[in-house]
Design a protein around this motif. Sequence first.
Motif, PDB file in Angstrom:
ATOM      1  N   PHE A  92       0.817  -1.212   0.000  1.00 10.10           N
ATOM      2  CA  PHE A  92       0.000   0.000   0.000  1.00 10.10           C
ATOM      3  C   PHE A  92       0.856   1.269   0.000  1.00 10.10           C
ATOM      4  CE2 PHE A  92      -3.373  -2.933   1.280  1.00 10.10           C
ATOM      5  CZ  PHE A  92      -4.419  -2.473   0.496  1.00 10.10           C
ATOM      6  N   GLU A  93       2.048   1.206   0.567  1.00  7.81           N
ATOM      7  CA  GLU A  93       2.963   2.345   0.493  1.00  7.81           C
ATOM      8  C   GLU A  93       3.450   2.566  -0.927  1.00  7.81           C
ATOM      9  OE1 GLU A  93       5.965   3.174   3.656  1.00  7.81           O
ATOM     10  OE2 GLU A  93       5.294   1.262   4.485  1.00  7.81           O
ATOM     11  N   ASP A  94       3.864   1.491  -1.589  1.00  8.24           N
ATOM     12  CA  ASP A  94       4.418   1.594  -2.941  1.00  8.24           C
ATOM     13  C   ASP A  94       3.364   1.919  -3.985  1.00  8.24           C
ATOM     14  OD1 ASP A  94       6.942   1.015  -2.044  1.00  8.24           O
ATOM     15  OD2 ASP A  94       6.956  -1.066  -2.735  1.00  8.24           O
ATOM     16  N   GLU A  95       2.250   1.203  -3.947  1.00  8.14           N
ATOM     17  CA  GLU A  95       1.282   1.260  -5.037  1.00  8.14           C
ATOM     18  C   GLU A  95       0.178   2.291  -4.824  1.00  8.14           C
ATOM     19  OE1 GLU A  95       1.992  -0.594  -7.682  1.00  8.14           O
ATOM     20  OE2 GLU A  95       3.699  -1.468  -6.603  1.00  8.14           O
ATOM     21  N   HIS A  96      -0.096   2.658  -3.566  1.00  8.95           N
ATOM     22  CA  HIS A  96      -1.214   3.567  -3.306  1.00  8.95           C
ATOM     23  C   HIS A  96      -0.818   4.764  -2.443  1.00  8.95           C
ATOM     24  CE1 HIS A  96      -3.978   0.676  -5.130  1.00  8.95           C
ATOM     25  NE2 HIS A  96      -3.374  -0.268  -4.428  1.00  8.95           N
ATOM     26  N   ASN A  97       0.487   4.936  -2.219  1.00  5.70           N
ATOM     27  CA  ASN A  97       1.015   6.088  -1.468  1.00  5.70           C
ATOM     28  C   ASN A  97       0.370   6.274  -0.100  1.00  5.70           C
ATOM     29  OD1 ASN A  97       2.817   6.946  -3.561  1.00  5.70           O
ATOM     30  ND2 ASN A  97       1.047   7.786  -4.656  1.00  5.70           N
ATOM     31  N   LEU A  98       0.008   5.167   0.538  1.00  4.73           N
ATOM     32  CA  LEU A  98      -0.549   5.226   1.885  1.00  4.73           C
ATOM     33  C   LEU A  98       0.592   5.345   2.887  1.00  4.73           C
ATOM     34  CD1 LEU A  98      -3.348   4.979   3.342  1.00  4.73           C
ATOM     35  CD2 LEU A  98      -2.821   2.557   3.667  1.00  4.73           C
ATOM     36  N   ILE A 147      -2.194   1.186  11.071  1.00  4.52           N
ATOM     37  CA  ILE A 147      -3.430   1.195  11.861  1.00  4.52           C
ATOM     38  C   ILE A 147      -4.577   0.555  11.084  1.00  4.52           C
ATOM     39  CG2 ILE A 147      -5.168   2.682  12.930  1.00  4.52           C
ATOM     40  CD1 ILE A 147      -2.857   4.668  13.508  1.00  4.52           C
ATOM     41  N   LEU A 148      -4.702   0.918   9.788  1.00  3.84           N
ATOM     42  CA  LEU A 148      -5.818   0.405   8.988  1.00  3.84           C
ATOM     43  C   LEU A 148      -5.673  -1.092   8.724  1.00  3.84           C
ATOM     44  CD1 LEU A 148      -8.345   0.852   7.256  1.00  3.84           C
ATOM     45  CD2 LEU A 148      -6.836   1.446   5.342  1.00  3.84           C
ATOM     46  N   ILE A 149      -4.530  -1.496   8.182  1.00  6.57           N
ATOM     47  CA  ILE A 149      -4.339  -2.906   7.804  1.00  6.57           C
ATOM     48  C   ILE A 149      -4.237  -3.789   9.048  1.00  6.57           C
ATOM     49  CG2 ILE A 149      -2.838  -4.520   6.580  1.00  6.57           C
ATOM     50  CD1 ILE A 149      -1.999  -2.050   4.845  1.00  6.57           C
ATOM     51  N   GLY A 150      -3.452  -3.321  10.039  1.00 10.38           N
ATOM     52  CA  GLY A 150      -3.341  -4.090  11.270  1.00 10.38           C
ATOM     53  C   GLY A 150      -4.679  -4.252  11.966  1.00 10.38           C
ATOM     54  N   GLY A 151      -5.490  -3.186  11.952  1.00 13.84           N
ATOM     55  CA  GLY A 151      -6.812  -3.252  12.566  1.00 13.84           C
ATOM     56  C   GLY A 151      -7.724  -4.240  11.861  1.00 13.84           C
ATOM     57  N   LEU A 152      -7.711  -4.225  10.518  1.00  9.54           N
ATOM     58  CA  LEU A 152      -8.548  -5.149   9.752  1.00  9.54           C
ATOM     59  C   LEU A 152      -8.131  -6.599   9.978  1.00  9.54           C
ATOM     60  CD1 LEU A 152      -8.902  -3.216   6.357  1.00  9.54           C
ATOM     61  CD2 LEU A 152     -10.679  -3.597   8.088  1.00  9.54           C
ATOM     62  N   ILE A 153      -6.816  -6.838  10.028  1.00  3.33           N
ATOM     63  CA  ILE A 153      -6.332  -8.201  10.275  1.00  3.33           C
ATOM     64  C   ILE A 153      -6.722  -8.663  11.674  1.00  3.33           C
ATOM     65  CG2 ILE A 153      -4.228  -9.582  10.605  1.00  3.33           C
ATOM     66  CD1 ILE A 153      -2.998  -8.010   8.281  1.00  3.33           C
TER      67      ILE A 153
END
Length: 451
Positions: A332-338, A345-351
């Motif tokens: 998400f950092e590389d492809e979507h500049n997140l 927080i977002l990905i860890g929370g969803l997992i």
Amino acid sequence: MTNDSREQWTSKFGFILASIGSAVGLGSIWRFPFVTGENGGGSFVLIYLLCVLFLGLPVLLSEIVLGRSTQRNPVGALRLQGPGTFWFLGGYIGILATGIILAFYSTVGGWTLFYTWQSILGNLGGLSIGEAETRFTAFISDPVIPVLWQALFMILTMGICLFGLQNGIERTNKFLMPMLGILLSILVIRSITLPGAMEGVRFILYPDWSDVSFTTIFEALGMAFFSLSVGAGTMITYGSYLSKKESIPSAVGNVVVFSTLVSLAAGLAIFPAVFSLGYEPSAGPPLVFITLTAVFAQMPAGGLFAVLFFFLLSMAALTSSISLLEVPLRYFEDEHNLSRQKGTILIGGLIFLLGIASTLSFSTWSHVKGIAGLPIFESMDFVASNVLLPLGGLVIIIFSAWKWGMHQVLEALRGEDGNRLAGEGFWGFVARWITPVLILAVFVFQVLSNL
């Protein structure tokens, strides 16, 4: 095409420790001993070592070469080296696999933290194996407490990843991995010095071919594949942080050797103690949380060694979990500049939310069935371990050996000095013809045997 502003490991040593930390997790210290116990001991270990060389090593080399050459995440790496093709879908397979694995992995990670805390409080002392089983069953059947420990495990994982590569992942592994080595060495010494322990040493080191079957061989293939943390793009991601000046073969050699040694040491820490006190080595997955709890209860100074062991298990789980979270974060950092902060927080929370389902599958959701009628936890394990990881590894090795080409792979392996590597032709043949067949065999066998 590379990303010159990309953060890098401060040294090859940092990369090696982080890679070993990714490979050395619950698979090495929890899964390897009980799979070895279920498959006859020394004969399984020998087959496993051969499989590490002919299955795990080629995929590991391919992943790290892809990552360093492109300095991208699994999807970006496959897209850059194979533009206009469908190969990048293999990267998505890896990202999906890491999310699912971390979801159910965090369940067991929470168990390791709980048992560490219980051993510190002295609540595991004096338990018989029946009492240890009752205690473990009561814990995982509670609908609240295991979720809270799982949440703590995910908070620790996310907290480390928030600090980034050098200050978070690398620094944590530089601290935890040497400590893990020291603690494991202490446990091995204590275990093999118990009365009657040599029977356990013989069990894991001396082959007994009478019990070897095709199941043993395929279990060893699968264990080698998963114990090196390949197939999910983790090593593509870690390789993308590696400087072009560093030697990949020497780094990979260290990762393979030390990861394998940790698995063997885990067996030497467990089986001599199990045999010494008369327990069954083929106890299966409960070997750590039930059988070993009873073993420590009867061992001289067992309370101290219980603390050391479960703390060791927690550290191993944590070094793997941060590598699992890093894969989707990097994508998400590389492809979507997140940003890393928002992504963590977002990905860890969803997992974590997904992981709650796996934790509750031992309590309030135990009646819910998933793939092939399995509970949620086992369904996640089946899909990730038996389907996604082999598929991801198969895509990587076929792409590297055939689409990208062994000439390009070997050239990237040689590094800036361009010196030819010993045995290039042999390893090129293995990567093109042997490894894909073995991975496909593992995939077909494990899927068919679980349906």
